[in-house]
Design a protein around this motif. Structure first.
Motif, PDB file in Angstrom:
ATOM      1  N   GLN A   1       0.860  -1.182   0.000  1.00  0.00           N
ATOM      2  CA  GLN A   1       0.000   0.000   0.000  1.00  0.00           C
ATOM      3  C   GLN A   1       0.897   1.232   0.000  1.00  0.00           C
TER       4      GLN A   1
ATOM      5  N   GLU B   1      -5.733  -4.308   9.960  1.00  0.00           N
ATOM      6  CA  GLU B   1      -6.377  -2.988  10.034  1.00  0.00           C
ATOM      7  C   GLU B   1      -7.585  -3.034  10.958  1.00  0.00           C
ATOM      8  N   SER B   2      -8.407  -4.050  10.785  1.00  0.00           N
ATOM      9  CA  SER B   2      -9.664  -4.123  11.533  1.00  0.00           C
ATOM     10  C   SER B   2      -9.442  -4.420  13.008  1.00  0.00           C
TER      11      SER B   2
ATOM     12  N   LYS C   1      -2.225  -4.607  -5.483  1.00  0.00           N
ATOM     13  CA  LYS C   1      -2.574  -5.985  -5.163  1.00  0.00           C
ATOM     14  C   LYS C   1      -1.656  -6.979  -5.864  1.00  0.00           C
TER      15      LYS C   1
ATOM     16  N   ALA D   1      -3.330  -7.919   5.781  1.00  0.00           N
ATOM     17  CA  ALA D   1      -3.333  -6.469   5.998  1.00  0.00           C
ATOM     18  C   ALA D   1      -4.721  -5.987   6.414  1.00  0.00           C
ATOM     19  N   ARG D   2      -5.749  -6.461   5.738  1.00  0.00           N
ATOM     20  CA  ARG D   2      -7.119  -6.052   6.073  1.00  0.00           C
ATOM     21  C   ARG D   2      -7.502  -6.540   7.458  1.00  0.00           C
ATOM     22  N   LYS D   3      -7.088  -7.746   7.778  1.00  0.00           N
ATOM     23  CA  LYS D   3      -7.359  -8.292   9.108  1.00  0.00           C
ATOM     24  C   LYS D   3      -6.658  -7.462  10.179  1.00  0.00           C
TER      25      LYS D   3
ATOM     26  N   ASP E   1       1.709  -8.555  10.194  1.00  0.00           N
ATOM     27  CA  ASP E   1       1.497  -8.557   8.740  1.00  0.00           C
ATOM     28  C   ASP E   1       2.333  -7.508   8.037  1.00  0.00           C
TER      29      ASP E   1
ATOM     30  N   ARG F   1       1.112  -5.682  14.619  1.00  0.00           N
ATOM     31  CA  ARG F   1       0.872  -5.928  13.192  1.00  0.00           C
ATOM     32  C   ARG F   1       1.982  -6.776  12.575  1.00  0.00           C
TER      33      ARG F   1
ATOM     34  N   GLU G   1      -2.635  -9.173   1.232  1.00  0.00           N
ATOM     35  CA  GLU G   1      -3.735  -8.217   1.391  1.00  0.00           C
ATOM     36  C   GLU G   1      -4.709  -8.696   2.467  1.00  0.00           C
ATOM     37  N   ALA G   2      -4.994  -9.994   2.497  1.00  0.00           N
ATOM     38  CA  ALA G   2      -5.927 -10.528   3.497  1.00  0.00           C
ATOM     39  C   ALA G   2      -5.427 -10.263   4.910  1.00  0.00           C
TER      40      ALA G   2
ATOM     41  N   ASP H   1      -3.459   1.102  -3.583  1.00  0.00           N
ATOM     42  CA  ASP H   1      -3.299  -0.312  -3.252  1.00  0.00           C
ATOM     43  C   ASP H   1      -2.742  -1.080  -4.446  1.00  0.00           C
TER      44      ASP H   1
END
Length: 197
Positions: A106, A164-165, A190, A160-162, A135, A133, A157-158, A188
């Motif tokens: 990113q 973030e949340s 990918k 990273a999103r996890k 990740d 983090r 990416e998976a 982004d």
């Protein structure tokens, strides 16, 4: 380290990649001081490349090569409209820096209201971020005055999103840190293009 940031738009990601592959094969052997590149094309057609050199002199020597100019005359045809270049002599890395092992990158761009305070706060919470983090492999940030381009390298990416949340909202220091950055945009990648000599 010195970084040149190239940015533009394309409707032909495959042609951009073909031209970059051609540069790697034909021109990279003569690019003294070249350390590699990170980049790619986002879903909206934004192309961004962070090209790393040992020094500003090495980057300029590469730009001045006749074969570089000939290559760019052809490669620029893969872009729609203007391509911008930023020369960044001020470069910072965190964690492990950049990594060719990243599955997702990113790129964050914006302006810093106070670079020194931004760095102070970052130093304080970076060790904690490394724990929170896993990740995040590392990052590279290139400055053009108060404008920065930062590539953050993630395992995927998976992940990273996890990550973030699951991030806590942060205390006063984190809120201050975020307030020191303005005009933030995110690109982004990918399918990041990661190249080392």
């Amino acid at each position: 380290m010195f970084i040149q940031v190239l940015q533009g738009k394309t409707g032909s990601p495959e042609e951009v990649r073909r031209q970059l592959d051609r540069w790697e094969q034909e021109l990279r052997p003569g690019a003294s001081g070249y350390l590699g590149a990170t980049g790619g094309v986002a879903e909206d057609g934004t192309v961004i490349m962070l090209v790393r050199f040992e020094t500003e002199e090495a980057a300029r020597a590469n730009s001045d090569r006749p074969e570089q100019g000939e290559w760019w005359n052809e490669a620029s045809g893969a872009f729609d409209g203007e391509v911008t270049f930023r020369d960044c002599a001020e470069v910072e890395t965190s964690h492990a820096g950049g990594s060719d092992e990243a599955g997702f990158v990113q790129v964050m761009q914006g302006r810093a209201r106070d670079k020194n305070r931004l760095r102070e706060l970052e130093e304080e919470f970076m060790p904690k971020l490394a724990e929170l983090r896993p990740d995040i492999i590392g990052s590279v940030r290139a400055w053009d005055g108060d404008f920065f381009t930062q590539a953050i390298y993630f395992t995927s990416e998976a992940e990273a999103r996890k990550g973030e949340s699951s991030m806590p909202s942060g205390g006063d220091d984190f809120q201050e840190f975020m307030s020191l950055m303005e005009d933030l945009t995110y690109i982004d990648l990918k399918d990041p293009w990661l190249r080392s000599p």
